[in-house]
Each structure stands twice: as structure tokens, then as C-alpha cells.
Design a protein around this motif. Structure first.
Motif, PDB file in Angstrom:
ATOM      1  N   ASN A  49      20.932  -0.460  30.726  1.00  0.00           N
ATOM      2  CA  ASN A  49      20.635  -0.845  29.339  1.00  0.00           C
ATOM      3  C   ASN A  49      20.474   0.346  28.404  1.00  0.00           C
ATOM      4  N   ARG A  50      20.288   1.529  28.970  1.00  0.00           N
ATOM      5  CA  ARG A  50      19.895   2.695  28.176  1.00  0.00           C
ATOM      6  C   ARG A  50      20.888   3.008  27.058  1.00  0.00           C
ATOM      7  N   LEU A  51      22.166   2.855  27.320  1.00  0.00           N
ATOM      8  CA  LEU A  51      23.182   3.207  26.326  1.00  0.00           C
ATOM      9  C   LEU A  51      23.756   2.000  25.596  1.00  0.00           C
ATOM     10  N   SER A  52      23.268   0.812  25.916  1.00  0.00           N
ATOM     11  CA  SER A  52      23.891  -0.386  25.341  1.00  0.00           C
ATOM     12  C   SER A  52      22.942  -1.231  24.497  1.00  0.00           C
ATOM     13  N   THR A  53      21.743  -0.723  24.226  1.00  0.00           N
ATOM     14  CA  THR A  53      20.804  -1.478  23.398  1.00  0.00           C
ATOM     15  C   THR A  53      20.726  -0.872  21.999  1.00  0.00           C
ATOM     16  N   ARG A  54      20.711  -1.743  21.006  1.00  0.00           N
ATOM     17  CA  ARG A  54      20.688  -1.327  19.613  1.00  0.00           C
ATOM     18  C   ARG A  54      19.705  -2.200  18.844  1.00  0.00           C
ATOM     19  N   MET A  55      19.386  -1.781  17.622  1.00  0.00           N
ATOM     20  CA  MET A  55      18.524  -2.590  16.766  1.00  0.00           C
ATOM     21  C   MET A  55      19.320  -3.112  15.576  1.00  0.00           C
ATOM     22  N   TRP A  56      19.252  -4.408  15.369  1.00  0.00           N
ATOM     23  CA  TRP A  56      19.825  -5.041  14.196  1.00  0.00           C
ATOM     24  C   TRP A  56      18.701  -5.718  13.416  1.00  0.00           C
ATOM     25  N   VAL A  57      18.848  -5.765  12.101  1.00  0.00           N
ATOM     26  CA  VAL A  57      17.856  -6.415  11.249  1.00  0.00           C
ATOM     27  C   VAL A  57      18.553  -7.492  10.415  1.00  0.00           C
ATOM     28  N   PHE A  58      18.007  -8.700  10.482  1.00  0.00           N
ATOM     29  CA  PHE A  58      18.550  -9.824   9.716  1.00  0.00           C
ATOM     30  C   PHE A  58      17.521 -10.301   8.700  1.00  0.00           C
ATOM     31  N   ASN A  59      17.993 -10.643   7.503  1.00  0.00           N
ATOM     32  CA  ASN A  59      17.101 -11.266   6.529  1.00  0.00           C
ATOM     33  C   ASN A  59      17.883 -12.314   5.740  1.00  0.00           C
TER      34      ASN A  59
END
Length: 207
Positions: A49-59
């Protein structure tokens, strides 16, 4: 023991039920967040998971008054859940975790320091608090050759889900990149300093 909110100036009292579940009380928020942070740190630290997790923000764009906070949170949660199904089917992208935040509390009629625009919600009395409901999401992605086109599709599709006019310039989606600090994904529901802007009745209504 019974717990009540007491106005320091007025002396008015409002008894609260099941106070331990009030996630915007600082002590409760810290405890709940600490548990989730341990879980998320463990997940992100796994080699796969170390290189494949990201943060997205929805509003959903526009601010809402206090009376619409509950319905807006429910609306955002349903929309993100539905959109997660599309992402999985189209790109094999998974939304693993969602943290909903009330956003900076700005009173109606005041200027938003971030945008410089005055908050003017129709039908809302001047001075009433407004909230910008949004969700920070931990996303797990496979290797995708044309990442730019994926993000363009996500942004376009989320705007469609929001029924946005193409001329509208506000950004309902933010691709925040690879996760450096997990705590940026796992947010507090509200910042304690923001809650100080609310009156005692407003705090009770928010609960």
C-alpha cells in the motif's frame, strides 16, 4: 453522571444525552482520532500500500447553515459511496476511508479569508454560522499509465454528479497526492477553536 452545556454569561443550561459520543468534544475527538490513526498508519505502511495510497478531497461546493449540516453530511456520504462504485468498476480504484469535516465556520455576512468573498446565504440571518462540509478520503490506486486522464475524468464526473454549470469555477474535487502524513486524511470533525464561535444553543443544535 449527567452532563450539560452551561452558558457562562446567561447561566442557561442544556442537558446532553450520551455525551461520550459527541465527537467534537476535544477529549472525545482525540480518543476517536487516535484509534483511527493507528489503523490507517498500519494500513498505509504495508508494502503493498505504501506507494499506492493517495488523498482525495470531495465537497459539494456551497456552504450551508446549521440547520442543513445533517442533511448535507448525509448527501455527501451517499454521493461519495455511490461514486466509489463507479471508480472501482472503471479504474479499480478503491476509497478505503472517508473523514468528514465541517470546515471553517464563517458567519453569514462575513468575508471568507481564503477566497476573499463575502458569505451571503439567501434566507439565512446575518451572523448565523455557515459550514463547508467536505470529505478527506484515503484512496488506493493500481498503476494507471495515463494518470492525468484519470484525474480529469474524476473531476469532470464529480462536477456532473453535483449538477454543476460548466461556467462555475469552484473546485469540488482535489487530488492531494501521495500520503505523507496520515493525520491529514483523518481529520477532526471540527476544530475546537472554530467551535468557540458558536453559542450554547448552536452547540446543542450541532450535536
Amino acid at each position: 453522571a449527567d452532563v450539560s452545556i452551561v452558558g457562562l454569561s446567561s447561566g442557561q443550561e442544556q442537558q446532553l444525552q450520551a455525551f461520550r459520543q459527541i465527537t467534537f468534544l476535544p477529549s472525545v475527538a482525540r480518543k476517536k482520532r487516535a484509534e483511527r490513526l493507528r489503523m490507517l498508519n498500519y494500513y498505509v505502511d504495508q508494502p503493498e500500500n505504501r506507494l499506492s495510497t493517495r488523498m482525495w478531497v470531495f465537497n459539494l461546493g456551497r456552504r450551508v447553515p446549521l440547520v442543513k449540516v445533517r442533511s448535507r453530511i448525509q448527501q455527501l456520504s451517499r454521493m461519495v459511496s455511490s461514486f466509489a462504485t463507479e471508480l472501482r468498476q472503471k479504474f479499480n480504484i478503491d476509497i478505503i476511508f472517508r473523514s468528514t469535516e465541517l470546515g471553517k465556520i464563517i458567519k453569514n455576512g462575513e468575508v471568507n479569508p481564503k477566497s476573499g468573498n463575502r458569505i451571503m446565504l439567501e434566507g439565512v440571518p446575518e451572523g448565523d454560522p455557515t459550514f463547508h462540509i467536505h470529505a478527506h478520503c484515503l484512496v488506493k490506486t493500481p498503476y494507471l499509465k495515463d494518470w492525468g486522464s484519470v484525474i480529469r475524468w474524476v473531476n469532470k464526473r464529480w462536477r456532473e454528479i453535483n449538477n454543476m454549470d460548466p461556467a462555475e469555477k469552484w473546485q469540488p474535487f482535489d487530488e492531494s497526492g501521495k500520503i505523507v502524513k496520515v493525520r491529514e486524511v483523518c481529520k477532526y470533525v471540527a476544530k475546537p477553536s472554530d467551535l468557540l464561535q458558536l453559542g450554547q444553543t448552536e452547540v446543542g443544535d450541532l450535536f
